[in-house]
Each structure stands twice: as C-alpha cells, then as structure tokens.
Scaffold this motif. Structure first.
Motif, PDB file in Angstrom:
ATOM      1  N   VAL A  48       2.260  55.293  -6.729  1.00  0.00           N
ATOM      2  CA  VAL A  48       3.252  53.879  -7.518  1.00  0.00           C
ATOM      3  C   VAL A  48       4.496  54.135  -7.713  1.00  0.00           C
ATOM      4  CG1 VAL A  48       3.453  53.553  -9.780  1.00  0.00           C
ATOM      5  CG2 VAL A  48       1.622  53.119  -9.102  1.00  0.00           C
ATOM      6  N   GLY A  49       4.979  55.874  -7.696  1.00  0.00           N
ATOM      7  CA  GLY A  49       6.226  56.254  -7.970  1.00  0.00           C
ATOM      8  C   GLY A  49       6.620  55.934  -5.915  1.00  0.00           C
ATOM      9  N   GLU A  50       6.549  56.402  -5.161  1.00  0.00           N
ATOM     10  CA  GLU A  50       6.713  56.264  -4.081  1.00  0.00           C
ATOM     11  C   GLU A  50       7.382  54.769  -3.687  1.00  0.00           C
ATOM     12  OE1 GLU A  50       4.617  59.473  -1.793  1.00  0.00           O
ATOM     13  OE2 GLU A  50       3.483  57.543  -1.856  1.00  0.00           O
ATOM     14  N   GLU A  51       6.720  54.176  -4.195  1.00  0.00           N
ATOM     15  CA  GLU A  51       6.811  52.462  -4.140  1.00  0.00           C
ATOM     16  C   GLU A  51       8.146  51.985  -5.539  1.00  0.00           C
ATOM     17  OE1 GLU A  51       6.445  48.128  -2.697  1.00  0.00           O
ATOM     18  OE2 GLU A  51       5.457  50.012  -1.820  1.00  0.00           O
ATOM     19  N   ILE A  52       8.326  52.479  -6.108  1.00  0.00           N
ATOM     20  CA  ILE A  52       9.385  52.036  -6.921  1.00  0.00           C
ATOM     21  C   ILE A  52      10.323  52.857  -6.176  1.00  0.00           C
ATOM     22  CG2 ILE A  52      10.874  52.369  -8.820  1.00  0.00           C
ATOM     23  CD1 ILE A  52       8.119  53.107 -10.557  1.00  0.00           C
ATOM     24  N   ASP A  53      10.477  54.033  -5.659  1.00  0.00           N
ATOM     25  CA  ASP A  53      12.003  54.328  -4.701  1.00  0.00           C
ATOM     26  C   ASP A  53      12.175  53.803  -3.658  1.00  0.00           C
ATOM     27  OD1 ASP A  53      11.927  56.125  -6.552  1.00  0.00           O
ATOM     28  OD2 ASP A  53      10.556  57.768  -5.531  1.00  0.00           O
ATOM     29  N   ARG A  54      10.895  52.952  -3.074  1.00  0.00           N
ATOM     30  CA  ARG A  54      11.206  52.679  -1.579  1.00  0.00           C
ATOM     31  C   ARG A  54      11.904  51.381  -1.538  1.00  0.00           C
ATOM     32  NH1 ARG A  54       9.500  48.437   1.326  1.00  0.00           N
ATOM     33  NH2 ARG A  54       8.566  47.241  -0.374  1.00  0.00           N
ATOM     34  N   GLN A  55      11.843  50.588  -3.203  1.00  0.00           N
ATOM     35  CA  GLN A  55      12.093  48.857  -2.615  1.00  0.00           C
ATOM     36  C   GLN A  55      13.466  49.296  -3.738  1.00  0.00           C
ATOM     37  OE1 GLN A  55      10.422  45.954  -4.887  1.00  0.00           O
ATOM     38  NE2 GLN A  55       8.036  46.336  -4.393  1.00  0.00           N
ATOM     39  N   ARG A  56      13.796  50.511  -4.209  1.00  0.00           N
ATOM     40  CA  ARG A  56      14.904  50.482  -4.293  1.00  0.00           C
ATOM     41  C   ARG A  56      15.605  51.112  -3.994  1.00  0.00           C
ATOM     42  NH1 ARG A  56      13.710  54.025 -10.101  1.00  0.00           N
ATOM     43  NH2 ARG A  56      14.508  51.714 -11.668  1.00  0.00           N
ATOM     44  N   VAL A  57      15.046  52.008  -2.165  1.00  0.00           N
ATOM     45  CA  VAL A  57      16.433  52.453  -1.561  1.00  0.00           C
ATOM     46  C   VAL A  57      16.566  50.884  -0.508  1.00  0.00           C
ATOM     47  CG1 VAL A  57      15.895  53.579   0.431  1.00  0.00           C
ATOM     48  CG2 VAL A  57      15.422  54.747  -1.577  1.00  0.00           C
ATOM     49  N   GLU A  58      15.345  49.954  -0.194  1.00  0.00           N
ATOM     50  CA  GLU A  58      15.631  49.337   0.148  1.00  0.00           C
ATOM     51  C   GLU A  58      17.004  48.255   0.127  1.00  0.00           C
ATOM     52  OE1 GLU A  58      14.209  47.554   3.644  1.00  0.00           O
ATOM     53  OE2 GLU A  58      13.860  49.790   3.025  1.00  0.00           O
ATOM     54  N   HIS A  59      16.562  48.011  -1.302  1.00  0.00           N
ATOM     55  CA  HIS A  59      17.579  47.418  -2.075  1.00  0.00           C
ATOM     56  C   HIS A  59      19.034  48.011  -1.549  1.00  0.00           C
ATOM     57  CE1 HIS A  59      19.503  44.560  -4.570  1.00  0.00           C
ATOM     58  NE2 HIS A  59      19.927  44.879  -5.267  1.00  0.00           N
ATOM     59  N   ALA A  60      19.308  49.031  -1.722  1.00  0.00           N
ATOM     60  CA  ALA A  60      19.875  49.682  -1.983  1.00  0.00           C
ATOM     61  C   ALA A  60      20.862  49.615  -0.675  1.00  0.00           C
ATOM     62  CB  ALA A  60      20.342  51.211  -1.918  1.00  0.00           C
ATOM     63  N   LYS A  61      20.107  49.774   1.036  1.00  0.00           N
ATOM     64  CA  LYS A  61      20.494  49.562   2.170  1.00  0.00           C
ATOM     65  C   LYS A  61      21.525  48.144   2.669  1.00  0.00           C
ATOM     66  CE  LYS A  61      16.697  51.774   4.749  1.00  0.00           C
ATOM     67  NZ  LYS A  61      15.419  51.754   5.798  1.00  0.00           N
ATOM     68  N   LYS A  62      20.529  47.296   1.779  1.00  0.00           N
ATOM     69  CA  LYS A  62      21.319  46.125   1.714  1.00  0.00           C
ATOM     70  C   LYS A  62      22.734  46.666   1.075  1.00  0.00           C
ATOM     71  CE  LYS A  62      20.679  41.200   0.322  1.00  0.00           C
ATOM     72  NZ  LYS A  62      19.527  40.446  -0.437  1.00  0.00           N
TER      73      LYS A  62
END
Length: 384
Positions: free
Chosen positions: A320-334
């Motif tokens: 669950v924690g990795e998925e939160i981080d992944r979605q935050r990182v994807e938004h940051a990439k944008k």
C-alpha cells in the motif's frame, strides 16, 4: 573580415508536424540558419533548390526525395529508422522503450491481459511491439497481438474495421491495448464503441505520439506515450550542423528516450478484481496529493489490514505504501515535465511532506534525482 553567409537548410518533412517543426526551428534560430519550409506547405520537392544541408523523414529505398538529395551532395540527417539501405546519419526514437513504457503503465493498472494493435510494418512499429511484448511476458502476463497487416496479406478485400471488431470480441476482458500510434488508437476507440465495449472499463487504450489534438478530442480522451519527437528533431538539427561543419557522423543512429505516458481517461482505471483492493486504489488516486497514510487507505478499503495486504500482494504486486509513493511520483513527473515550479512546490502539490522527502522518494522509485529527470524530460530549451 568576411562574414560567412547563413546556412541554408531544407526541412524535407512533407507535411506540418508541430513537434518536429518546433524542434528543428528552435535549433535553426539558435544557429542562425535560413530554413526552407516549403515542403511542409506543398508536399513537393522545391525546384532548383541549392543549400547546405537537409533534414528529412521522407527517405525511401528508391524515391524522388532520395534521388533529389543524392544529387545535392550536401549532408543529410534522417529522423526515422526505415529505409536502412539509404546510408545517412539518423536520429531516431527509442521505440522499444516506448513500448515498454506503455506496457508498464497498463501493468501498473492491474491488467493481466495486454494487447498490441499493429496496422503497418514500419520498423518503428516493430520496435514498439517488441518492447511492449517483452515487458508483458517478463511480468508473467498474457500478450495478445492484433495484427491487421498480417491479416490483410492473407486475405484481400478484408475490411479492417470489421476485422478489428471481431478481434476485440474474441479477447479476454478486461484488457489493456497499445496501438502503434495515436492515429490508430483513435480508430481502435471507434471499433470498441461499435463492438459495444466500454473504454476504459473493458478495454483500456494507449496510443503513441501525444498528439494533443487527436488525444484531447477523441471520443474518449486518449492516453499516449510522449515519445519526445521535439527533442529528436532538435538533436537531428544539431547533428546536421555538426556535419555541415565537417564533423564526423556517428557510427550508429542517435536514440532519443521517450518522456513518459500522458494519462487521460482511456486508460485511467484499475483492472483489479478484488473489491477491497479496488476501493483502496481508487482512494489513493483521489487523495494522494493529501497527507494520507496507510491507515487512511485501510479504512477506505473497508477490510482488515491483513486482508488488504494480501489483496495488494496478489492483485497489485506492491505494498500500500509503495502504491502511494508511486502515484505521488507519477504526478511529480508530470509537473517536472510541464512546469518550471521549484522542487519544494512540486513536493507539496504531489503530497510529499517536503523537498527532502520528495527527492529521496523520487530517487528510490525512479533511480534518478528530480533535477536529472527534469533536464531529460522537458522540451529542449525549456528547462529552468
């Protein structure tokens, strides 16, 4: 002191491509070139042209433009990989990586069945297909090929739209499909509609090129791999400048990496059968910009901690924690690609507690610090 006249360069593209034209003209402005853009307007070879170099996407094994260029005896740079027998320096897209990014995007959304829609036999298409298939199979998922070009060779007078509907009807659902280009992805959306298949609930679709006009105004706004065509064109112009100054050509084509997947509605879904995991993923997607933690996700999932952990391991492949981080990182990439915002602003807008937390997490997830990603991903000349 004699001042050398400006270089005269023919932009032999045959049509107007906003991304290619921006990249070439940006470099031409920096170098002080005089550009002949007549082929973008008329699609025909200019008569009596004489100049210092040509940048093109029109070479063929035996074509008019190839014969015309060979008569000029000037440096030529091609911006595509086909017509290998025409020996000119090239700057090309990393098509295998383009396919890989599309596959990774659909895998992250939970699809176990993934397909590639091939309409033509260009080398770039083959590269995208191979990168996509390799990534799907390495993940242990099921690969499906929708091969119109092969079907058309076997049966003449076959209607491609009817054929595509039949192919879709025989696929397992839900499925994520990459089309070879945005143009073909738009037609794929039409075939899904005609076959009564919901996008993205039953068929998620991803294109290539991030043509904003095609993607934003499709029947369902289309997700697409931004393959960095503007940078390819800029680097092609830079290479041509080097060759016109008697520099040595590269031994092999220069490959330009894609910028990433631009997610729109056509693939903005999670194909997860477990209801608790689906509720948790939906909650994360809607709230990752806020200061949420694992406990908030557990409550939203309406199940126990152990039950949610098991569901994530089985259906998502991450904690669950990795998925939160992944979605935050994807938004940051944008935001890194599209804005000049400072890192502490991007951190706040992406749900991180601060710039240090953002940088540490971004490097762990992507392997790069945010500043390096921004330099590579932003259009030429736009990085802060």
């Amino acid at each position: 002191m004699t001042v050398a006249p400006p270089r005269r360069v023919l932009m032999a593209l045959g049509y107007y491509d906003p991304q290619l034209h921006r990249g070439i003209t940006r470099y031409a402005r920096e170098a002080g070139w005089v550009l002949d853009t007549s082929m973008a307007h008329y699609g025909v070879i200019p008569e009596h042209w004489h100049g210092d170099g040509v940048i093109t996407i029109l070479l063929t094994e035996r074509g008019d433009i190839t014969r015309f260029i060979s008569r000029q005896k000037v440096p030529v740079v091609a911006l595509y990989a086909d017509a290998q027998h025409v020996r000119v320096p090239r700057v090309v897209l990393d098509d295998a990586r383009i396919g890989q990014l599309a596959a990774e995007h659909l895998l992250e959304r939970g699809f176990t069945d993934l397909g590639f829609y091939r309409f033509s036999e260009y080398q770039a298409v083959r590269g995208r297909e191979e990168g996509f298939q390799r990534t799907v199979e390495r993940a242990g998922r099921n690969f499906h090929l929708l091969d119109w070009s092969g079907a058309a060779r076997q049966r003449r007078n076959l209607n491609w739209f009817d054929w595509l509907q039949r192919q879709l009807a025989n696929l397992p659902l839900p499925i994520g499909i990459m089309a070879q280009s945005d143009h073909r992805a738009v037609y794929l959306l039409g075939a899904c509609e005609a076959a009564g298949l919901a996008v993205p609930e039953q068929v998620a679709v991803v294109g290539v090129d991030n043509d904003e006009q095609a993607c934003e105004f499709a029947a369902v706004p289309l997700s697409s791999v931004d393959c960095n065509r503007e940078r390819m064109a800029y680097e092609g112009a830079r290479l041509l400048d080097r060759l016109m100054n008697r520099g040595r050509p590269p031994r092999r084509p220069i490959s330009i990496p894609p910028r990433g997947v631009v997610v729109r509605h056509s693939s903005d879904i999670y194909a997860v059968a477990d209801p608790a995991a689906a509720r948790a993923l939906q909650f994360i997607r809607e709230h990752f910009r806020e200061s949420i933690g694992v406990e908030d996700v557990i409550r939203a999932s309406q199940t126990s901690r152990c039950g949610l952990y098991r569901a994530f391991r089985k259906h998502v492949g991450r904690s669950v924690g990795e998925e939160i981080d992944r979605q935050r990182v994807e938004h940051a990439k944008k935001l890194l690609r599209q804005t000049r915002d400072k890192l502490h602003v991007i951190a706040r807008l992406s749900g991180f507690s601060g710039a240090e937390h953002f940088s540490r997490t971004f490097r762990r997830v992507t392997g790069d610090p945010p500043s390096a990603y921004r330099r590579r991903a932003q259009p030429v000349g736009e990085a802060p």
